[in-house]
Design an enzyme around this catalytic site. Sequence first.
Site, short mmCIF file in Angstrom:
data_model
loop_
_atom_site.label_atom_id
_atom_site.label_comp_id
_atom_site.label_asym_id
_atom_site.label_seq_id
_atom_site.Cartn_x
_atom_site.Cartn_y
_atom_site.Cartn_z
N LYS A 6 0.86 -1.19 0.00
CA LYS A 6 0.00 0.00 0.00
C LYS A 6 0.89 1.23 0.00
O LYS A 6 1.72 1.40 0.88
CB LYS A 6 -0.90 -0.01 1.23
CG LYS A 6 -1.78 1.23 1.33
CD LYS A 6 -2.74 1.17 2.50
CE LYS A 6 -3.57 2.43 2.56
NZ LYS A 6 -4.49 2.42 3.71
N LYS A 39 -2.26 -1.53 -3.75
CA LYS A 39 -3.12 -0.36 -3.68
C LYS A 39 -2.29 0.90 -3.75
O LYS A 39 -1.30 0.99 -3.04
CB LYS A 39 -3.89 -0.40 -2.36
CG LYS A 39 -4.73 0.80 -2.08
CD LYS A 39 -5.34 0.69 -0.73
CE LYS A 39 -6.11 1.96 -0.48
NZ LYS A 39 -6.52 2.09 0.87
C1 PBG Z 1 -7.47 3.35 5.64
C2 PBG Z 1 -7.73 3.24 4.18
C3 PBG Z 1 -7.53 4.21 3.18
C4 PBG Z 1 -8.07 3.66 2.01
C5 PBG Z 1 -8.54 2.38 2.32
N1 PBG Z 1 -8.30 2.15 3.66
C6 PBG Z 1 -7.02 5.59 3.22
C7 PBG Z 1 -5.66 5.91 3.63
O1 PBG Z 1 -4.80 5.05 3.81
O2 PBG Z 1 -5.43 7.10 3.78
C8 PBG Z 1 -8.15 4.35 0.67
C9 PBG Z 1 -9.23 3.90 -0.24
C10 PBG Z 1 -9.52 4.81 -1.37
O3 PBG Z 1 -8.87 5.86 -1.60
O4 PBG Z 1 -10.45 4.48 -2.10
N2 PBG Z 1 -6.21 3.18 6.08
#
Ligand code: PBG
Length: 323
Positions: free
Chosen positions: A194, A247
């Site tokens: 991520k 992601k």
């Molecule tokens: C929480 C999380 C996030 C997303 C999914 N889980 C945001 C982040 O890490 O700031 C992002 C999902 C999206 O942008 O559609 N940690």
Amino acid sequence: MFPIVRPRRIRNNEVMRRMVRETSLSTDDFVYPMFIVEGTGVRKEISSMPTCFQESIDKAVENAREIHSLGIPAVILFGIPDHKDAEGTEAYNDDGIIQRAVRAIKEAVPELYVITDVCLCEFTDHGHCGIVSDGEVLNDPTILLLAREAVSHAKAGADMVAPSDMMDGRVTAIREGLDEEGYTDTPIMSYAAKYASAFYGPFREAAESTPQFGDRRSYQMDPANRREAMKEVALDIDEGADIVMVKPALSYLDIISDVREQFDVPVAAYNVSGEFSLVKAAASMGWVDEERIMMEILTSIKRAGADIILTYHAKDAARALGG
Ligand code: PBG
């Protein structure tokens, strides 16, 4: 002088194109993200994510019925609690927003597979994904809370938990926590690679989880790094992740492809909020053909190697696929 080999021969007829198509998208591939808020009768559109809503549990249940009737197999739930504090206590409250939402959705639509996002950022007043001390996000105290959160979700009936925090060792902590409580069959889909991405902008409006100071670069990955993603994925698999996620998806197709090549577990990709909003914005200006762009994007994520696609387009794509 003229070509003997003519790739166009198998391209000039739709039946033949169907027969030689290498990648086919299916409604079975999709997971639809939902944002749950307190209250009743609430269904508030997220301005930067047209067609997506913050919904109270009663409305989410109605939506879950529709999602299921479209043939979409799964949803992933994000909760926005009324009360936030430094430790994110609502995240692991057995009667918290997510726990109640899981129970309501599983009761109303038991066949719909319910995944929960396991993270603290929506539940902490500072908006970070962990416990903060002196401006630092602490790793080890955080993973203990994540394990409690995951167990609490499983207890509520979650079919699978998906940690998105990027703390080190959280898959081990969650696996041990689940197993100790008897949830040995609850799978973990880890957000393994991520990245610290600007593509999450609209989500933070939707989930009200913008960090109140600093950013997430001390725990989420540097967008410039490719090899490091393999290390993250290998660690999560060693720690017991059943499915690994990359992601965002679209700017990270090379990462999806590498993970697919190097590991033999199912790969998920999150087609995140910013990727969705760009399409919606351009389509609303009449600059792109929304349905074709959507299908092309989703096909490219599948072609790169994703087995599962988390996407806000899921309902529209299911309809386009005739679901
Ligand atoms: C929480 C999380 C996030 C997303 C999914 N889980 C945001 C982040 O890490 O700031 C992002 C999902 C999206 O942008 O559609 N940690």
